[in-house]
Scaffold this motif. Structure first.
Motif, PDB file in Angstrom:
ATOM      1  N   ARG A   1       1.605  -1.433   0.483  1.00  0.00           N
ATOM      2  CA  ARG A   1      -0.018   0.424  -0.080  1.00  0.00           C
ATOM      3  C   ARG A   1       0.869   1.193  -0.030  1.00  0.00           C
ATOM      4  N   SER A   2       0.577   2.050  -1.102  1.00  0.00           N
ATOM      5  CA  SER A   2       1.538   3.477  -1.422  1.00  0.00           C
ATOM      6  C   SER A   2       0.635   4.773  -1.675  1.00  0.00           C
ATOM      7  N   ARG A   3       0.885   5.484  -0.891  1.00  0.00           N
ATOM      8  CA  ARG A   3       0.152   6.812  -1.737  1.00  0.00           C
ATOM      9  C   ARG A   3       1.539   8.141  -1.959  1.00  0.00           C
TER      10      ARG A   3
ATOM     11  N   HIS B   1      -2.354   3.308  -4.464  1.00  0.00           N
ATOM     12  CA  HIS B   1      -3.390   3.796  -3.945  1.00  0.00           C
ATOM     13  C   HIS B   1      -3.623   5.246  -4.074  1.00  0.00           C
TER      14      HIS B   1
ATOM     15  N   ARG C   1      -6.277   9.429  -1.501  1.00  0.00           N
ATOM     16  CA  ARG C   1      -7.745   9.434  -0.769  1.00  0.00           C
ATOM     17  C   ARG C   1      -8.303   8.419  -0.562  1.00  0.00           C
ATOM     18  N   ASP C   2      -6.709   7.239  -0.360  1.00  0.00           N
ATOM     19  CA  ASP C   2      -7.476   5.518  -0.143  1.00  0.00           C
ATOM     20  C   ASP C   2      -7.712   4.991  -0.519  1.00  0.00           C
TER      21      ASP C   2
END
Length: 138
Positions: free
Chosen positions: A101-103, A110, A113-114
Motif C-alpha cells: 500500500r503506497s500513496r 492508492h 484519498r486511499d
C-alpha cells in the motif's frame, strides 16, 4: 488511449563525439508510459489509466531531454514513477498481509484519498520484481 512511442529502458542520450562534458543529468521522473504489461484492464477504474501522466515532473522532458546536444549525458526512464519511483528508497511503502500500500512511496497503489488504483493488489514479490527490473538492486 495512445501512448508515446516506446523508448528503451533506461533512456541514455550521449553527446556527439568531441562535445562531451563531464556532466551526467539524471531525470528520474521523465517518463509518462505505463509498464509494458499494464493494460486498461489492470486499473480499478478506466479513468485511472491517465494517472501515469500525472506522476511525471511536468516539462522535465522539455527542460532536460536535449541536454545531450550541449555536451551532457542524459539518463532517464520512459516509465511513470507511479510504477517505480527510481528516486525513492526501495522500502518506501507500507504492507499488510503481503499486500503493498503506497500513496507516495516507491510505487503508487492508492490515490491520496486511499482508493486503490489497480483492480488487484500489488504483492511484495511483484514490487521486488519491479524494483529489480527498473531501479536495480541497492
Amino acid at each position: 488511449m495512445s501512448h508515446a512511442p516506446e523508448e528503451p529502458f533506461p533512456i541514455i542520450r550521449h553527446p556527439a563525439p568531441g562535445t562531451r562534458t563531464p556532466i551526467l543529468v539524471s531525470v528520474p521522473h521523465y517518463g509518462t508510459q505505463p509498464l509494458p504489461h499494464i493494460t486498461r484492464d489492470h486499473y480499478g477504474e478506466p479513468r485511472f489509466e491517465t494517472f501515469a501522466y500525472g506522476f511525471a515532473d511536468t516539462f522535465a522532458r522539455d527542460l532536460y531531454g536535449d541536454l545531450h546536444e550541449h555536451g551532457a549525458t542524459v539518463l532517464a526512464t520512459p516509465f511513470s514513477r507511479m510504477f517505480v519511483d527510481v528516486n525513492r528508497r526501495r522500502d518506501d511503502f507500507e504492507h499488510h498481509d503481503g499486500e503493498v500500500r503506497s500513496r507516495r512511496g516507491v510505487v503508487r497503489t492508492h490515490t491520496m484519498r486511499d482508493v486503490p488504483i489497480f483492480a488487484r493488489p500489488l504483492g511484495l514479490a511483484d514490487l521486488e520484481q519491479r524494483c529489480q527490473a527498473l531501479s536495480g538492486p541497492y
